[in-house]
Design a protein around this motif. Structure first.
Motif, PDB file in Angstrom:
ATOM      1  N   MET A   1       0.693  -1.210  -0.037  1.00 32.35           N
ATOM      2  CA  MET A   1      -0.323   0.137  -0.048  1.00 32.35           C
ATOM      3  C   MET A   1       0.839   1.822  -0.080  1.00 32.35           C
ATOM      4  SD  MET A   1      -2.983   0.992   0.345  1.00 32.35           S
ATOM      5  CE  MET A   1      -4.138   2.685   0.581  1.00 32.35           C
ATOM      6  N   THR A   2       1.830   0.821   1.155  1.00 34.94           N
ATOM      7  CA  THR A   2       3.194   2.471   0.580  1.00 34.94           C
ATOM      8  C   THR A   2       3.301   2.843  -0.521  1.00 34.94           C
ATOM      9  OG1 THR A   2       3.559   2.361   3.237  1.00 34.94           O
ATOM     10  CG2 THR A   2       4.787   3.420   2.222  1.00 34.94           C
ATOM     11  N   MET A   3       3.824   1.703  -0.913  1.00 36.59           N
ATOM     12  CA  MET A   3       4.514   1.616  -2.535  1.00 36.59           C
ATOM     13  C   MET A   3       3.970   2.485  -3.544  1.00 36.59           C
ATOM     14  SD  MET A   3       6.328  -2.239  -3.025  1.00 36.59           S
ATOM     15  CE  MET A   3       8.040  -2.295  -2.152  1.00 36.59           C
ATOM     16  N   ALA A   4       2.448   1.857  -3.438  1.00 37.25           N
ATOM     17  CA  ALA A   4       1.148   2.293  -4.567  1.00 37.25           C
ATOM     18  C   ALA A   4       1.286   3.512  -3.791  1.00 37.25           C
ATOM     19  CB  ALA A   4      -0.281   1.209  -4.629  1.00 37.25           C
ATOM     20  N   THR A   5       0.892   4.066  -3.083  1.00 39.33           N
ATOM     21  CA  THR A   5       0.494   5.746  -2.938  1.00 39.33           C
ATOM     22  C   THR A   5       1.380   6.501  -2.754  1.00 39.33           C
ATOM     23  OG1 THR A   5       1.337   4.897  -0.434  1.00 39.33           O
ATOM     24  CG2 THR A   5      -1.287   4.483  -0.861  1.00 39.33           C
ATOM     25  N   ALA A   6       2.630   6.037  -3.297  1.00 38.21           N
ATOM     26  CA  ALA A   6       3.845   6.871  -3.446  1.00 38.21           C
ATOM     27  C   ALA A   6       3.894   7.681  -4.349  1.00 38.21           C
ATOM     28  CB  ALA A   6       5.101   6.232  -2.997  1.00 38.21           C
ATOM     29  N   ILE A   7       3.032   6.009  -5.442  1.00 31.88           N
ATOM     30  CA  ILE A   7       3.355   6.721  -6.707  1.00 31.88           C
ATOM     31  C   ILE A   7       1.824   7.386  -6.997  1.00 31.88           C
ATOM     32  CG2 ILE A   7       2.208   5.168  -9.109  1.00 31.88           C
ATOM     33  CD1 ILE A   7       5.583   5.099  -8.513  1.00 31.88           C
ATOM     34  N   THR A   8       1.072   7.070  -6.284  1.00 28.06           N
ATOM     35  CA  THR A   8      -0.748   7.465  -7.059  1.00 28.06           C
ATOM     36  C   THR A   8      -0.910   8.788  -5.714  1.00 28.06           C
ATOM     37  OG1 THR A   8      -1.626   6.472  -5.375  1.00 28.06           O
ATOM     38  CG2 THR A   8      -1.767   5.393  -7.238  1.00 28.06           C
ATOM     39  N   SER A   9      -0.086   9.093  -5.648  1.00 29.71           N
ATOM     40  CA  SER A   9      -0.474  10.507  -4.387  1.00 29.71           C
ATOM     41  C   SER A   9       0.167  11.512  -5.621  1.00 29.71           C
ATOM     42  CB  SER A   9       0.558  10.779  -2.832  1.00 29.71           C
ATOM     43  OG  SER A   9       0.541   9.488  -2.255  1.00 29.71           O
ATOM     44  N   VAL A  10       0.678  11.673  -6.483  1.00 24.72           N
ATOM     45  CA  VAL A  10       1.078  12.831  -7.333  1.00 24.72           C
ATOM     46  C   VAL A  10      -0.129  12.701  -7.766  1.00 24.72           C
ATOM     47  CG1 VAL A  10       1.695  11.154  -9.457  1.00 24.72           C
ATOM     48  CG2 VAL A  10       3.103  13.333  -9.312  1.00 24.72           C
ATOM     49  N   ALA A  11      -1.031  12.528  -8.043  1.00 26.17           N
ATOM     50  CA  ALA A  11      -2.335  12.431  -8.971  1.00 26.17           C
ATOM     51  C   ALA A  11      -3.329  13.287  -8.306  1.00 26.17           C
ATOM     52  CB  ALA A  11      -2.756  10.741  -9.148  1.00 26.17           C
ATOM     53  N   PHE A  12      -2.786  13.516  -6.437  1.00 31.04           N
ATOM     54  CA  PHE A  12      -3.950  14.770  -6.518  1.00 31.04           C
ATOM     55  C   PHE A  12      -3.028  16.110  -6.344  1.00 31.04           C
ATOM     56  CE2 PHE A  12      -5.233  10.403  -3.790  1.00 31.04           C
ATOM     57  CZ  PHE A  12      -6.591  10.891  -3.408  1.00 31.04           C
ATOM     58  N   VAL A  13      -1.736  16.739  -6.107  1.00 29.85           N
ATOM     59  CA  VAL A  13      -1.170  16.966  -6.560  1.00 29.85           C
ATOM     60  C   VAL A  13      -2.131  17.630  -8.462  1.00 29.85           C
ATOM     61  CG1 VAL A  13       1.089  18.423  -6.411  1.00 29.85           C
ATOM     62  CG2 VAL A  13       1.246  17.182  -5.577  1.00 29.85           C
ATOM     63  N   VAL A  14      -1.389  16.872  -8.803  1.00 26.94           N
ATOM     64  CA  VAL A  14      -2.257  17.493 -10.202  1.00 26.94           C
ATOM     65  C   VAL A  14      -3.792  17.754 -10.564  1.00 26.94           C
ATOM     66  CG1 VAL A  14      -2.589  16.457 -12.698  1.00 26.94           C
ATOM     67  CG2 VAL A  14      -0.243  16.113 -11.227  1.00 26.94           C
ATOM     68  N   GLY A  15      -4.429  17.410  -9.001  1.00 26.97           N
ATOM     69  CA  GLY A  15      -6.031  17.633  -9.412  1.00 26.97           C
ATOM     70  C   GLY A  15      -6.884  18.281  -9.691  1.00 26.97           C
ATOM     71  N   ASP A  16      -6.509  18.942  -9.686  1.00 28.12           N
ATOM     72  CA  ASP A  16      -7.215  20.293  -9.699  1.00 28.12           C
ATOM     73  C   ASP A  16      -6.209  21.245 -10.048  1.00 28.12           C
ATOM     74  OD1 ASP A  16      -5.903  21.549  -7.410  1.00 28.12           O
ATOM     75  OD2 ASP A  16      -7.185  22.146  -6.278  1.00 28.12           O
ATOM     76  N   PHE A  17      -4.944  21.211 -10.215  1.00 26.53           N
ATOM     77  CA  PHE A  17      -3.576  22.427 -11.149  1.00 26.53           C
ATOM     78  C   PHE A  17      -3.715  24.028 -10.295  1.00 26.53           C
ATOM     79  CE2 PHE A  17      -2.502  25.012 -14.947  1.00 26.53           C
ATOM     80  CZ  PHE A  17      -1.402  23.658 -15.603  1.00 26.53           C
ATOM     81  N   GLY A  18      -4.566  23.645  -9.399  1.00 27.90           N
ATOM     82  CA  GLY A  18      -3.698  24.597  -8.235  1.00 27.90           C
ATOM     83  C   GLY A  18      -4.615  25.619  -8.194  1.00 27.90           C
ATOM     84  N   LEU A  19      -6.366  25.290  -9.138  1.00 24.62           N
ATOM     85  CA  LEU A  19      -7.015  26.053  -9.161  1.00 24.62           C
ATOM     86  C   LEU A  19      -8.308  26.166  -8.003  1.00 24.62           C
ATOM     87  CD1 LEU A  19      -8.246  24.631 -12.608  1.00 24.62           C
ATOM     88  CD2 LEU A  19      -6.974  27.096 -12.761  1.00 24.62           C
ATOM     89  N   SER A  20      -8.337  25.646  -7.146  1.00 21.91           N
ATOM     90  CA  SER A  20      -8.755  25.171  -5.721  1.00 21.91           C
ATOM     91  C   SER A  20      -7.829  26.786  -4.465  1.00 21.91           C
ATOM     92  CB  SER A  20      -9.753  24.201  -4.829  1.00 21.91           C
ATOM     93  OG  SER A  20      -7.814  24.037  -4.483  1.00 21.91           O
ATOM     94  N   LEU A  21      -6.918  27.257  -4.787  1.00 22.17           N
ATOM     95  CA  LEU A  21      -6.356  27.509  -3.684  1.00 22.17           C
ATOM     96  C   LEU A  21      -6.330  29.445  -4.845  1.00 22.17           C
ATOM     97  CD1 LEU A  21      -2.580  26.455  -3.407  1.00 22.17           C
ATOM     98  CD2 LEU A  21      -4.984  26.090  -1.775  1.00 22.17           C
ATOM     99  N   ALA A  22      -6.685  29.158  -6.430  1.00 24.04           N
ATOM    100  CA  ALA A  22      -6.311  30.525  -7.063  1.00 24.04           C
ATOM    101  C   ALA A  22      -7.898  30.726  -6.583  1.00 24.04           C
ATOM    102  CB  ALA A  22      -6.362  30.011  -8.747  1.00 24.04           C
ATOM    103  N   ALA A  23      -8.843  30.347  -7.174  1.00 29.43           N
ATOM    104  CA  ALA A  23     -10.537  30.182  -6.761  1.00 29.43           C
ATOM    105  C   ALA A  23     -10.767  31.207  -4.827  1.00 29.43           C
ATOM    106  CB  ALA A  23     -11.392  28.974  -6.606  1.00 29.43           C
TER     107      ALA A  23
END
Length: 439
Positions: A1-23
């Motif tokens: 699980m740790t190995m998988a989330t170390a990879i997939t966590s990057v998708a949460f960073v990409v998730g909103d392209f920083g638009l939520s903070l901009a809004a």
């Protein structure tokens, strides 16, 4: 699980392209902009879910473990729910409904744990953690759909999105480089040293960084709107940054100081003797986490000022140095990796401090950073020095005794008038946040 989330966590960073903070940072949002941002975030969520699903075989090949690929494939579904919920979180933030934001996370975590326990009892082993994560992703969306009356309009182009995209682009770049420096350690260590070494490191990392990660994201939603409102008044902005710095360092820094002191005794006592190797790692990573906490207010200030380009380049250099250090450290074991992480956080904080002073002036900024650091370091150093003298009173006695010693030294620091003012300011901000959350 740790190995998988170390990879997939990057998708949460990409998730909103920083638009939520901009809004969140924007002075106002039209209905057309809200709807457009919703559909952009939803499309990003679907696209990322597809990319993560397609990457599952590659991740399995990278680790040489087919089970990791299956976990990644199922986790990809969570990104769809994340993308749909982004704009609803923005709406709650702009409305100041922080109690609901916190409540939905607590509800999701609780239901996720219940699901995990049921799955464990059914013999699903590590799949229990996967279903827990999916539950945690789904529950908040349904809570927000029930509690937020706003609904998006039909997908269509609208004017006025360019500032959001520019703000988001640099914020996105900063988040990506932050993600890489925060997760490359686990990825490389898992590949170079295997699951056992990664398990020790990951457990220490979770103890050190989970408290601040759980607090930092909600506080970003709380503090960013008020800091953005104060951004036109340099003196007011500096005063608010000083108060935020006080809250974070005395609050979270106290937790990290106690973790440093208690780790050699408490960690094996809580988790078992097989985890004793994680204690030293936890101490080093607690130091790294303290410097990360010190940098958060400067990060928020630059976001509030709209200086996302400056923020990106300020963090880029130190983070690249950290990444290069991790490539060197991973084959040499988790201890060297932890030291590189701590050194990298010191560089990041230094860079953020320098650019923040240039952007806002120096008045009060250094004091609000250095004074809490000195108080916390003094209490931690004294307690760590006295730890060997408490070895005859048993493990539980040592845990309690170290906490008492640390607290006593911290209390003595209140004899300094500036520290008393800091603590009074901390109490005031906590009461204010509690009132806003209750509202």
């Amino acid at each position: 699980m740790t190995m998988a989330t170390a990879i997939t966590s990057v998708a949460f960073v990409v998730g909103d392209f920083g638009l939520s903070l901009a809004a969140i940072q924007a002075p106002s949002l039209s209905d057309g902009q809200r709807s457009a941002l919703f559909w952009v975030n939803t499309a990003l969520g679907v696209a990322i879910a597809g990319a993560v699903f397609a990457s599952a075989p590659l991740v399995a090949a990278f680790y040489g473990n087919e089970a990791v690929g299956a976990v990644v494939a199922l986790l990809s579904v969570s990104f769809v729910f994340n993308g749909v919920g982004v704009q609803y979180r923005v709406e709650l933030t702009r409305q100041g409904r922080f109690g609901l934001l916190a409540g939905q996370d607590v509800i999701a975590q609780f239901i996720g744990m219940v699901v995990a326990f049921v799955c464990i009892l059914c013999g699903l082993q590590y799949w229990s953690l996967v279903w827990m994560q999916l539950t945690i992703a789904v529950v908040p969306l349904f809570v927000m759909l029930y509690c937020v009356s706003w609904r998006p309009g039909r997908p269509r182009l609208t004017e006025g999105l360019r500032p959001f995209m520019t703000f988001g682009a640099y914020t996105f770049g900063t988040q990506v480089i932050n993600y890489l420096s925060a997760n490359l350690d686990s990825i490389l260590l898992g590949r170079a040293s295997g699951a056992s070494a990664l398990g020790l490191y990951n457990r220490a990392y979770q103890f050190a960084f989970t408290p601040i990660q759980q607090v930092a994201s909600p506080l970003t939603r709380v503090f960013l709107p008020s800091l953005a409102a104060a951004a036109r008044n340099g003196q007011l902005l500096r005063a608010q940054i000083g108060r935020v710095q006080t809250v974070l360092l005395y609050g979270l820094g106290s937790v990290l100081g106690l973790l440093f002191v208690e780790a050699p005794v408490a960690l094996p006592w809580i988790l078992g003797s097989e985890w004793v190797g994680a204690a030293g790692l936890l101490q080093v990573l607690a130091v790294a986490a303290l410097f990360q906490v010190g940098g958060y207010p400067f990060y928020w200030a630059l976001l509030a000022l709209g200086k996302t380009r400056v923020l990106f380049y300020a963090e880029l250099g130190p983070r690249l140095i950290m990444l290069a250090g991790l490539l060197f450290a991973a084959p040499r074991g988790p201890s060297v990796v932890a030291l590189v992480v701590a050194g990298g956080q010191i560089l990041v904080l230094t860079a953020l401090l320098v650019v923040s002073v240039r952007a806002m002036g120096n008045e009060g900024l250094l004091g609000s950073l250095i004074r809490p650091m000195l108080v916390l370091t003094s209490a931690t150093a004294v307690a760590a020095f006295l730890r060997p003298f408490l070895g005859q009173i048993g493990e539980l006695g040592q845990v309690v005794g170290l906490g008492v010693v640390w607290s006593a030294v911290f209390a003595c620091s209140l004899l300094v008038p500036a520290v008393r003012r800091d603590v009074a300011s901390l109490a005031s901000v906590v009461r204010s946040l509690a009132g806003r959350s209750g509202a």
